[in-house]
Design an enzyme around this catalytic site. Structure first.
Site, short mmCIF file in Angstrom:
data_model
loop_
_atom_site.label_atom_id
_atom_site.label_comp_id
_atom_site.label_asym_id
_atom_site.label_seq_id
_atom_site.Cartn_x
_atom_site.Cartn_y
_atom_site.Cartn_z
N GLU A 143 -8.01 8.33 6.37
CA GLU A 143 -9.12 7.45 5.96
C GLU A 143 -9.23 7.38 4.43
OE1 GLU A 143 -12.59 7.22 8.36
OE2 GLU A 143 -11.52 7.91 10.14
N GLU A 146 0.77 1.11 8.16
CA GLU A 146 2.11 0.69 8.59
C GLU A 146 3.14 1.57 7.86
OE1 GLU A 146 2.62 -3.46 7.80
OE2 GLU A 146 1.01 -4.02 9.20
N LEU A 161 -4.32 0.00 11.22
CA LEU A 161 -4.21 -0.57 9.88
C LEU A 161 -2.90 -0.12 9.22
CD1 LEU A 161 -5.54 -2.00 7.35
CD2 LEU A 161 -6.59 0.20 6.81
N1 COS Z 1 -16.65 -3.43 1.26
C1 COS Z 1 -16.57 -4.78 1.26
N2 COS Z 1 -15.56 -5.47 0.67
C2 COS Z 1 -14.60 -4.74 0.05
C3 COS Z 1 -14.63 -3.35 0.00
C4 COS Z 1 -15.71 -2.68 0.65
N3 COS Z 1 -15.81 -1.35 0.64
N4 COS Z 1 -13.56 -2.91 -0.67
C5 COS Z 1 -12.88 -3.98 -1.04
N5 COS Z 1 -13.51 -5.11 -0.60
C6 COS Z 1 -13.11 -6.49 -0.82
C7 COS Z 1 -13.04 -6.77 -2.32
O1 COS Z 1 -14.30 -7.17 -2.82
C8 COS Z 1 -12.02 -7.88 -2.40
O2 COS Z 1 -12.64 -9.09 -2.05
P1 COS Z 1 -12.41 -10.42 -2.96
O3 COS Z 1 -10.93 -10.69 -2.86
O4 COS Z 1 -13.25 -11.45 -2.29
O5 COS Z 1 -12.84 -10.06 -4.35
C9 COS Z 1 -11.06 -7.54 -1.26
O6 COS Z 1 -11.76 -6.70 -0.35
C10 COS Z 1 -9.83 -6.81 -1.74
O7 COS Z 1 -10.25 -5.63 -2.36
P2 COS Z 1 -9.44 -4.88 -3.50
O8 COS Z 1 -8.99 -5.90 -4.51
O9 COS Z 1 -10.27 -3.75 -3.96
O10 COS Z 1 -8.16 -4.37 -2.70
P3 COS Z 1 -6.98 -3.42 -3.16
O11 COS Z 1 -5.74 -3.92 -2.57
O12 COS Z 1 -7.02 -3.19 -4.63
O13 COS Z 1 -7.25 -2.04 -2.35
C11 COS Z 1 -8.02 0.20 -1.95
C12 COS Z 1 -8.25 -1.21 -2.54
C13 COS Z 1 -6.87 0.95 -2.60
C14 COS Z 1 -9.32 0.90 -2.25
C15 COS Z 1 -7.79 0.08 -0.43
O14 COS Z 1 -6.53 -0.46 -0.17
C16 COS Z 1 -7.93 1.37 0.29
O15 COS Z 1 -9.04 1.79 0.62
N6 COS Z 1 -6.80 2.05 0.61
C17 COS Z 1 -6.80 3.21 1.43
C18 COS Z 1 -6.62 2.78 2.83
C19 COS Z 1 -6.96 3.86 3.78
O16 COS Z 1 -8.02 4.46 3.72
N7 COS Z 1 -6.05 4.10 4.68
C20 COS Z 1 -6.26 5.05 5.70
C21 COS Z 1 -5.83 4.41 6.95
S1 COS Z 1 -7.03 4.26 8.11
S2 COS Z 1 -7.08 6.05 8.97
#
Ligand code: COS
Length: 385
Positions: free
Chosen positions: A364, A126, A124
């Site tokens: 994460e 980048e 995921l």
């Molecule tokens: N379960 C189901 N759907 C989800 C969800 C979840 N936990 N979280 C978000 N979504 C959905 C939202 O409902 C939204 O859908 P709609 O467009 O249909 O309304 C869509 O996904 C986009 O969500 P959101 O608007 O919340 O996205 P953001 O860009 O604001 O990002 C964060 C949210 C910051 C929380 C997210 O980017 C994140 O978790 N970042 C950290 C990433 C991470 O953990 N990286 C580590 C790398 S992997 S080791």
């Protein structure tokens, strides 16, 4: 949810004994050599550890979240690098296929993951998309019955060993945010995939990360997870919800190990004519660690049960990850303090854990992203009520 207490307990005890008798004695060697001995990986395969979360129909153990947590609370009582061997395969690398994969995709890939024949990685992050995961720029453009993938993924755990990548890429570059992202199963042997040099990290030696570069990689359209474009970001978020409970359980286990080591040292080390553990200022540190570990364990168990009962856990998973990872950092810091000068010396292993656990507050989802997520979800709930 525990389906059968006797079977779960037998598995937990087997893992606990394996950690105690086999893995703990190897901790220094793994850190020195920056590799897990291949025979240990083979033993983990034979114990079924790669298949903990893969459904039984595909050769795994199909553990519930609560059962998984029970196992992790033992597996985590050693260097986190050992957990990492199976971590991406039982966790973020496979769960997208388990949640959303078509029956054909599941039948093709999950048995190889469950047996440990193939390791899965989650691609995921980048160079320009870390916390802001929805801004990812890797593209997957449809070309007949294939997608052509271009882009670079960063800090990908187990990439050097991976047989498949669960890859998030933008299938519709016109949609800038989450809606343009799709998830794919990518065979790591596909032409056009190359790996960067292994990253040199602060800790967790023995667990490997590196860049993964995709140059005109042709991925069969049949490997689009769930067969539907635009679902990849949401899938990744659901995978991370579960992954965050998993990491929180590991934080609890490592903290328990550090408390046990601190207690053993405090009981044995003499100063001013008595064991240092008899001084109240040392006891205060032990008591704070015990209290925080207990709180985190209760949170993790509760979130696991909530998830097993089908209730949403995005907020609770973030609470667990936030509290347990920060708690683990504090417990590690106190362990160094209780060990004193010895805590700073490599031969005691405490300084190694101190460096290893720093990652828990980052990967994460950072603590700050967990706070953001919790706060945002709370505000949404109050506005929608
Ligand atoms: N379960 C189901 N759907 C989800 C969800 C979840 N936990 N979280 C978000 N979504 C959905 C939202 O409902 C939204 O859908 P709609 O467009 O249909 O309304 C869509 O996904 C986009 O969500 P959101 O608007 O919340 O996205 P953001 O860009 O604001 O990002 C964060 C949210 C910051 C929380 C997210 O980017 C994140 O978790 N970042 C950290 C990433 C991470 O953990 N990286 C580590 C790398 S992997 S080791």
């Amino acid at each position: 949810m525990i389906r059968d207490e006797d079977i779960t307990q037998a598995l937990v005890e087997t893992v606990a004994r394996y950690v105690r008798e086999r893995l703990v004695p190897l901790e220094h060697q793994v850190a020195d050599e920056d590799r897990i001995p291949p025979e240990v990986v083979q033993e983990m395969r034979e114990m079924g550890l790669f298949g903990l979360t893969i459904p039984e129909a595909h050769g795994g153990l199909g553990l519930t979240m609560e059962e998984e947590v029970r196992v992790l609370l033992e597996l985590g009582k050693t260097s986190p690098a050992f957990r990492s061997v199976i971590g991406t395969t039982v966790g973020i690398g496979s769960q997208g296929i388990v949640f959303d994969g078509t029956p054909e995709q599941q039948a093709q890939w999950l048995p190889k993951l469950a047996s440990g024949e193939m390791i899965a990685s989650f691609a995921l992050t980048e160079p320009g998309a870390g916390s802001d995961a929805a801004s990812l720029r890797t593209t997957a453009i449809k070309d007949g019955d294939h997608y052509v993938v271009n882009g670079t993924k960063r800090y990908i755990t187990n990439a050097p060993q991976a047989g498949l990548f669960t890859l998030m890429a933008r299938t519709d570059p016109a949609i800038k945010g989450a809606g343009g992202v799709s998830a794919f199963i990518v065979d790591a042997k596909s032409p056009g995939i190359s790996l960067g040099l292994p990253d040199r990290k602060m800790g967790q030696r023995g667990a490997h990360t590196c860049d993964v570069i995709f140059e005109n990689v042709r991925v069969p359209a049949a490997n689009l997870i769930g067969g539907k474009e635009g679902q990849g970001f949401k899938m990744a978020m659901r995978v991370l919800d579960k992954g965050r409970i998993h990491i929180a359980a590991i934080c609890v286990a490592v903290a328990q190990r550090l408390l046990a080591d601190s207690l053993a040292y405090a009981a044995e080390r003499q100063q001013f004519g008595q064991a240092i553990g008899d001084f109240q200022l040392i006891q205060a540190m032990l008591a704070d660690s015990k209290t925080e570990i207990y709180a985190a364990e209760c949170m993790v168990m509760d979130a696991a049960r909530r998830r097993d009962s089908g209730r949403p856990v995005a907020t609770e998973a973030a609470c667990c990850k936030l509290f347990a990872s920060e708690m683990c950092g504090r417990v590690a810091d106190r362990a160094v303090q209780i060990f004193g000068g010895a805590g700073y010396m490599a031969e005691y292993g405490i300084e190694r854990f101190y460096r290893d656990v720093r990652l828990f507050r980052l990967y994460e989802g950072t603590s700050q992203i967990m706070q953001t997520l919790i706060g945002r979800n709370l505000m949404r709930e109050v506005r929608n009520s």
